[in-house]
Enzyme design. Structure first.
Site, PDB file in Angstrom:
ATOM      1  N   LYS A 180       0.767  -1.100   0.072  1.00  0.00           N
ATOM      2  CA  LYS A 180       0.078  -0.111   0.051  1.00  0.00           C
ATOM      3  C   LYS A 180       0.883   1.195  -0.037  1.00  0.00           C
ATOM      4  CE  LYS A 180      -3.059  -2.461   3.227  1.00  0.00           C
ATOM      5  NZ  LYS A 180      -3.451  -2.686   4.475  1.00  0.00           N
ATOM      6  N   GLY A 181       2.004   1.131   0.373  1.00  0.00           N
ATOM      7  CA  GLY A 181       2.978   2.173   0.622  1.00  0.00           C
ATOM      8  C   GLY A 181       3.066   3.233  -0.482  1.00  0.00           C
TER       9      GLY A 181
ATOM     10  N   ASP B 281      14.537  -1.013   0.067  1.00  0.00           N
ATOM     11  CA  ASP B 281      15.590  -1.131   1.518  1.00  0.00           C
ATOM     12  C   ASP B 281      16.424  -2.229   1.172  1.00  0.00           C
ATOM     13  OD1 ASP B 281      16.082  -1.197   4.066  1.00  0.00           O
ATOM     14  OD2 ASP B 281      14.498  -2.222   4.784  1.00  0.00           O
TER      15      ASP B 281
ATOM     16  N   LYS C 236      17.412   3.031   0.663  1.00  0.00           N
ATOM     17  CA  LYS C 236      18.300   3.306   1.736  1.00  0.00           C
ATOM     18  C   LYS C 236      19.404   2.369   1.136  1.00  0.00           C
ATOM     19  CE  LYS C 236      14.857   2.484   5.567  1.00  0.00           C
ATOM     20  NZ  LYS C 236      14.518   1.639   6.461  1.00  0.00           N
TER      21      LYS C 236
ATOM     22  N   PHE D  17      14.123   3.537  10.355  1.00  0.00           N
ATOM     23  CA  PHE D  17      12.979   3.190   9.822  1.00  0.00           C
ATOM     24  C   PHE D  17      12.238   4.398   9.681  1.00  0.00           C
ATOM     25  CE2 PHE D  17       8.723   1.230   9.907  1.00  0.00           C
ATOM     26  CZ  PHE D  17       8.627   0.323   9.176  1.00  0.00           C
ATOM     27  N   VAL D  18      11.617   4.532   8.582  1.00  0.00           N
ATOM     28  CA  VAL D  18      11.013   5.926   8.363  1.00  0.00           C
ATOM     29  C   VAL D  18       9.414   5.537   8.028  1.00  0.00           C
ATOM     30  CG1 VAL D  18      12.885   6.965   7.575  1.00  0.00           C
ATOM     31  CG2 VAL D  18      11.576   5.784   5.893  1.00  0.00           C
TER      32      VAL D  18
HETATM   33  P1  IMP Z   1      13.030  -4.580   0.798  1.00  0.00           P
HETATM   34  O1  IMP Z   1      12.684  -5.723   0.152  1.00  0.00           O
HETATM   35  O2  IMP Z   1      13.812  -4.788   1.913  1.00  0.00           O
HETATM   36  O3  IMP Z   1      13.653  -3.606  -0.261  1.00  0.00           O
HETATM   37  O4  IMP Z   1      11.728  -3.693   1.603  1.00  0.00           O
HETATM   38  C1  IMP Z   1      10.797  -3.062   0.675  1.00  0.00           C
HETATM   39  C2  IMP Z   1       9.544  -2.740   1.375  1.00  0.00           C
HETATM   40  O5  IMP Z   1       9.729  -2.721   3.101  1.00  0.00           O
HETATM   41  C3  IMP Z   1       9.015  -1.336   1.203  1.00  0.00           C
HETATM   42  O6  IMP Z   1       8.083  -1.334   0.002  1.00  0.00           O
HETATM   43  C4  IMP Z   1       8.362  -0.935   2.449  1.00  0.00           C
HETATM   44  O7  IMP Z   1       6.963  -1.474   2.273  1.00  0.00           O
HETATM   45  C5  IMP Z   1       9.001  -1.717   3.543  1.00  0.00           C
HETATM   46  N1  IMP Z   1      10.006  -0.916   4.173  1.00  0.00           N
HETATM   47  C6  IMP Z   1      11.233  -0.858   3.880  1.00  0.00           C
HETATM   48  N2  IMP Z   1      11.990  -0.030   4.843  1.00  0.00           N
HETATM   49  C7  IMP Z   1      10.983   0.450   5.347  1.00  0.00           C
HETATM   50  C8  IMP Z   1      10.843   1.805   6.381  1.00  0.00           C
HETATM   51  O8  IMP Z   1      11.957   2.441   6.750  1.00  0.00           O
HETATM   52  N3  IMP Z   1       9.448   2.239   6.648  1.00  0.00           N
HETATM   53  C9  IMP Z   1       8.538   1.393   6.212  1.00  0.00           C
HETATM   54  N4  IMP Z   1       8.473   0.620   5.485  1.00  0.00           N
HETATM   55  C10 IMP Z   1       9.701   0.196   4.920  1.00  0.00           C
END
Ligand code: IMP
Length: 195
Positions: free
Chosen positions: A58-59, A118, A146, A167-168
């Site tokens: 949903k982000g 992330d 990040k 974490f944001v």
């Molecule tokens: P990744 O697979 O580790 O790149 O994570 C991707 C997903 O994790 C993002 O689409 C977010 O929904 C969630 N996410 C990663 N870091 C954060 C954060 O700092 N705050 C909130 N959601 C995060």
């Protein structure tokens, strides 16, 4: 110690959430100004083509809404939902599709719209999955990245802002489904996670 968030920046934050915020990392005005630049870049790069924006739920909903209405090229939208962290703050590395696209993307110019990259694991999975459906092109726009957390190398063509390894929340990003409506990117006080 982080500076307390300037109070005027939090005027639009629902009062019940305001006390949880530690610091404003990227304020609303900077986000909106950066979106003007990103939309102009996308307009230039896709001139003469239609583009399908795929929002990752949903982000990405706020980014999707703000980006699509800035584009002057013809754009359509679709959404996918993949498994998220739940209420934890780090990735399990396992990705599942919870909601797939409504239509095929073969031959289309596809732009994935993501809130934050992330570890990159989610996007890595998504890109492989979508590439197998034979789009004409496949690129990514992410509001945040990040870089120090990256576990897989992902080519993110359009990036809003780099943020440190914290974490944001806000601007679509949540912690336990809260704070998505906050218009800036903010950090939360440690006691919010501590319970
Ligand atoms: P990744 O697979 O580790 O790149 O994570 C991707 C997903 O994790 C993002 O689409 C977010 O929904 C969630 N996410 C990663 N870091 C954060 C954060 O700092 N705050 C909130 N959601 C995060």
């Amino acid at each position: 110690m982080a500076e307390p968030a300037a109070s005027h920046m939090l005027d639009t934050v629902p009062p019940v959430l305001r006390d949880d915020i530690e610091e404003v990392l990227v304020d609303e005005a900077r986000i909106q100004a950066r979106l003007d630049e990103l939309a102009a870049e996308i307009d230039r790069d896709y001139a003469g083509h239609d583009v399908l924006l795929i929002g990752v739920l949903k982000g990405a909903i706020l980014l999707m809404a703000d980006l699509t209405r800035r584009l002057t090229i013809n754009s359509s939208i679709d959404f996918m939902a993949v498994s998220s962290y739940g209420s934890a703050t780090s990735s399990s590395g396992t990705v599942r599709i919870l909601k797939d696209l409504d239509a095929a993307i073969e031959g289309l110019h596809v732009l994935i719209v993501e809130d934050i990259v992330d570890s990159g694991l989610t996007l890595d999975y998504l890109m492989k999955n979508l590439r197998s459906r034979r789009p004409a092109s496949l690129e990514v726009v992410a509001l945040l990245t990040k870089p120090t957390r990256r576990e897989v190398d992902i080519p993110v063509r359009y990036v809003g802002f780099e943020v440190p390894d914290v974490f944001v929340v806000g601007y679509g990003l949540d912690y336990a489904e809260r704070y998505r409506s906050v218009r800036s990117i903010v950090t939360l006080k440690p006691e919010v996670y501590g319970g």
